[in-house]
Write an enzyme that holds these catalytic residues in place. Structure first.
Site, short mmCIF file in Angstrom:
data_model
loop_
_atom_site.label_atom_id
_atom_site.label_comp_id
_atom_site.label_asym_id
_atom_site.label_seq_id
_atom_site.Cartn_x
_atom_site.Cartn_y
_atom_site.Cartn_z
N CYS A 32 0.76 -1.24 0.00
CA CYS A 32 0.00 0.00 0.00
C CYS A 32 0.79 1.30 0.00
O CYS A 32 1.95 1.34 0.37
CB CYS A 32 -0.91 0.05 1.21
N ARG A 57 2.76 1.32 -5.67
CA ARG A 57 2.88 0.48 -4.47
C ARG A 57 1.70 -0.48 -4.32
O ARG A 57 1.76 -1.43 -3.54
CB ARG A 57 2.93 1.35 -3.22
N TRP A 104 -2.82 -2.79 -1.89
CA TRP A 104 -2.43 -4.00 -2.63
C TRP A 104 -2.65 -5.18 -1.70
O TRP A 104 -2.01 -5.29 -0.67
CB TRP A 104 -0.96 -3.90 -3.03
N ASN A 130 -0.35 0.61 6.38
CA ASN A 130 0.46 -0.20 5.47
C ASN A 130 1.21 -1.20 6.34
O ASN A 130 1.92 -0.79 7.24
CB ASN A 130 1.43 0.72 4.72
N GLY A 131 1.04 -2.48 6.09
CA GLY A 131 1.74 -3.49 6.88
C GLY A 131 0.80 -4.59 7.34
O GLY A 131 -0.26 -4.78 6.76
N GLU A 515 16.24 -12.89 -16.15
CA GLU A 515 15.65 -11.56 -16.04
C GLU A 515 14.75 -11.26 -17.25
O GLU A 515 13.66 -10.69 -17.11
CB GLU A 515 16.78 -10.52 -15.90
N LYS A 519 10.80 -10.43 -16.96
CA LYS A 519 10.19 -9.21 -17.52
C LYS A 519 8.96 -9.58 -18.34
O LYS A 519 7.91 -8.97 -18.21
CB LYS A 519 11.17 -8.43 -18.42
N GLU A 522 6.01 -10.91 -16.15
CA GLU A 522 5.45 -9.89 -15.27
C GLU A 522 4.45 -8.99 -16.01
O GLU A 522 3.41 -8.65 -15.46
CB GLU A 522 6.56 -8.96 -14.75
N HIS A 538 18.08 -31.09 -20.43
CA HIS A 538 17.64 -31.89 -19.28
C HIS A 538 16.17 -31.64 -18.94
O HIS A 538 15.76 -31.81 -17.80
CB HIS A 538 18.53 -31.61 -18.07
N LYS A 637 5.26 -2.77 -6.63
CA LYS A 637 6.66 -2.36 -6.75
C LYS A 637 7.45 -2.65 -5.49
O LYS A 637 8.61 -3.02 -5.54
CB LYS A 637 6.67 -0.86 -7.03
C1 G6P Z 1 8.78 -6.82 -6.43
C2 G6P Z 1 8.94 -6.03 -7.70
C3 G6P Z 1 10.17 -6.51 -8.45
C4 G6P Z 1 11.40 -6.44 -7.56
C5 G6P Z 1 11.19 -7.21 -6.27
C6 G6P Z 1 12.30 -6.92 -5.27
O1 G6P Z 1 8.44 -8.13 -6.74
O2 G6P Z 1 7.80 -6.13 -8.50
O3 G6P Z 1 10.38 -5.71 -9.60
O4 G6P Z 1 12.49 -6.96 -8.25
O5 G6P Z 1 9.98 -6.80 -5.65
O6 G6P Z 1 12.23 -5.57 -4.89
P1 G6P Z 1 13.42 -4.71 -4.36
O7 G6P Z 1 12.82 -3.33 -4.16
O8 G6P Z 1 13.87 -5.32 -3.07
O9 G6P Z 1 14.49 -4.70 -5.37
#
Ligand code: G6P
Length: 642
Positions: A32, A57, A104, A130-131, A515, A519, A522, A538, A637
């Protein structure tokens, strides 16, 4: 045993919590965004604009509380902040105090009722949070016994009612009630409370979730991070854990949970408004991809000078000896940051000859890891707030390790929890899928490895100088890759409706394959897997047929020939290959379906270049599929819950 000064009700609660064990919340886990304002301006537009800035967030529901002569009013709506805005349209909502929340949820339905703010039982208060309040069930049980009823399934509503109940029964001030309540709370929180009886009062507190206070001219702003604040003031206070901030009649006071008054430290935040706006790009993610020549340069600024064969990281200066002498490095992170850690593993081991283990923070924290004296733990995090990474740090600290942080957000919890560290200086990253933060992390980690190798004497002077010089050339090379954006878009168009993707790479390009796949999944919701190219035989090879696109990072490095063999294995099974090749490669274009050329660079630095086309490919496919790339479903995020 009754705790000193504890009211009968608190005692009951304490006992019931002890008996039931700490219950873990399943109804409403939130990370949040929080924003609040009190001053002389119209609060509603400030709060709504702030919520939009914080939407990265969380964005499954939003709400606002405003107070004027007509009392404390709460409006909330499922969906994005825009849905709340439509709900508010046409209403006369004049108020100079207000607070808002964008949510969220990982469990429990995101709906109007569960959205914040929540009223307390007698509606004297409203709260945003938040939390997680982990012992909320025990508190709720005690309140239910006293005849309370609840509108929502949230822990937040429970906390609001708990505070109000203590306030009503103890007869003290609301600040005291907040303090007493929070002393009983197990879990993490950033909260803001409005009090119907005090139209100039905001009370905020934090433990484990970030909260920043903006100090203006006779006005205050509270927010989860500085982005909603910087257009009004650059003077901010980062509230510490266990602190409660109270603004009343234009005065700010900060006390600890033990009721000690503290003097808040006002600091300047250097965040430009342009950095948190889209600046002509369709999406933040695209803007951030295109910012990489600059953000990589910023992450090296003042730290590298090839002409003088110099590399230094100010924040680690006093710890370089420790790093160079370390017997082992353990890297912890989540998501993209974990991938940056995997890249760093190759580089540290190769250049500095220090054994490295890379761990998901969430696994590390729960498996009683072996940490020995002399071990260094590097925690990587863009946001600096990821709950699992923070917990991993605390665990490693308790076992005596020295902890370095690699964070993007200045003043973040991880930056403050570590012994030393280096900021990545990539600027605010708003798109949920991380791009420029990854390349900045890899840059900073490479500099750390180079500095350690130099100090240890494990790197030849000629290679050291060559790598520094090549690092300085990276921004221009990234720029060249970005010029291929149109070609990448054409390839993306062809694969828009693919249902699966495989990404392959070897050596340093293996984490890049991971990665690239992350991407794509996601933001496009296409199932994608990254694999070490040789490992394909494998298992994943069973998936390959003419419907399977395979992205292979086949740059001209020490494993090139091997990767070419892997490509042939894919082609023999009619897979469709998109190869990332080095400029001037005449071999692969005849062998694969599509090539995307990238400039040549020493293979140690290749991830900084080879990841760029994968970011663009994922972005283009997601846009063509009509996805919300900046706010993909179910993601957030900053993951401040475990
Ligand atoms: C979330 C985000 C990712 C990020 C991960 C770790 O899952 O969507 O993009 O890589 O958190 O976040 P950080 O802020 O610790 O890099």
């Amino acid at each position: 045993m009754q705790k000193a000064g504890m009211s009968g009700f608190l005692h009951l609660l304490y006992v019931s919590a002890q008996l039931s064990g700490w219950e873990f919340l399943t109804g409403n886990k939130t990370m949040c965004g929080i924003v609040a304002y009190v001053g002389h301006q119209e609060a509603c537009p400030i709060v709504i604009k702030g919520l939009k800035r914080l939407e990265y967030r969380g964005y499954d529901s939003a709400g606002i509380a405003l107070m004027n002569g007509e009392g404390l009013k709460v409006f909330k709506k499922k969906g994005k902040v825009a849905a709340l805005e439509s709900e508010l349209a046409g209403r006369e909502l004049h108020a100079t105090i207000g607070m808002g929340h964008t949510r969220w949820a990982t469990h429990g339905e995101p709906n109007d009722v569960n959205a914040h703010p929540h009223y307390s039982f007698h509606r004297k208060l409203a709260i945003i949070h938040n939390g997680i309040i982990e012992n909320y069930a025990a508190i709720k049980q005690a309140l239910l016994k006293k005849g309370h009823t609840f509108q929502s399934e949230t822990d937040t509503e429970v906390l609001g009612q708990f505070i109000e109940d203590i306030w009503e029964n103890n007869g003290g001030t609301l600040e005291e009630a907040v303090r007493l309540a929070l002393q009983e709370v197990v879990g993490a929180y950033a909260i803001v409370i409005m009090n119907e009886a005090e139209p100039t009062q905001l009370i905020a507190a934090r433990k484990g979730s970030p909260l920043v206070i903006g100090v203006g001219e006779n006005e205050y702003f509270f927010a989860s991070d500085a982005t909603p604040i910087v257009e009004y003031t650059n003077d901010v206070i980062y509230l510490n854990d266990h602190e409660i901030a109270v603004v009343k009649n234009g005065e700010l006071t900060v006390v600890t949970l033990n009721n000690d008054t503290t003097t808040p430290y006002v600091q300047k935040v250097e965040l430009e408004l342009a950095a948190i706006e889209k600046g002509g790009f369709d999406h933040f993610m695209l803007k951030e991809i295109f910012e990489q020549p600059r953000s990589i340069a910023d992450s090296m600024r003042g730290r590298v000078n090839a002409a003088d064969a110099m590399v230094q990281l100010g924040g680690l200066r006093d710890y370089m000896d420790k790093l160079a002498k370390s017997k082992r490095i353990v890297i912890v992170g989540c998501g993209t940051s974990w991938h940056a850690g995997l890249v760093a593993e190759y580089i540290f081991e190769d250049l500095a000859r220090i054994p490295v283990e890379v761990e998901y923070a969430s696994e590390f924290r729960y498996r009683n890891p072996i940490i020995k004296e002399g071990d260094i733990v590097i925690a990587i995090s863009q946001s600096g707030e990821t709950a699992d990474t923070l917990a991993a740090i605390e665990l490693a600290k308790s076992k005596g390790a020295t902890i370095f942080g690699v964070c993007n957000v200045v003043g973040s919890s991880i930056a403050r929890a570590t012994h030393a560290g280096a900021y990545t200086h990539a600027g605010p990253e708003i798109g949920v899928a991380s791009t420029k933060a990854f390349t900045a992390q890899v840059t900073v980690l490479t500099l750390m490895a180079l500095a350690a190798a130099k100090r240890k004497g494990t790197i030849a002077d000629s290679l050291f100088r060559q790598l520094l010089a090549e690092m300085e050339s990276i921004p221009a090379k990234v720029e060249r890759v970005l010029q291929a954006a149109d070609k990448i878009k054409e390839i993306a168009y062809i694969f828009t409706y693919a249902r699966n993707f495989i990404y392959l790479g070897r050596g340093l390009n293996f984490p890049v394959a991971l990665e690239g796949a992350l991407k794509l999944k996601e933001i496009s919701y296409i199932h994608a897997e990254g694999y070490p190219a040789a490992e394909m035989k494998h298992g994943p090879i069973a998936l390959i047929d003419e419907d399977m696109p395979v992205v292979v990072i086949a740059t001209n490095d020490s494993s090139y020939e091997k990767v070419v063999s892997n490509i042939q294995e894919v082609k023999a099974r009619k897979g469709r290959v998109i190869a990332i090749t080095t400029e001037g490669d005449t071999n692969l274009p005849g062998m694969v379906d599509f090539t995307i050329e990238i400039p040549k660079v020493h293979e140690i630095l290749m991830p900084l270049i080879s990841v760029i086309p994968l970011q663009l490919l994922a972005y283009d496919i997601a846009v063509m599929r009509g996805r919300n790339v900046d706010q993909p479903r179910n993601l957030a995020k900053s993951v401040t819950v475990e």
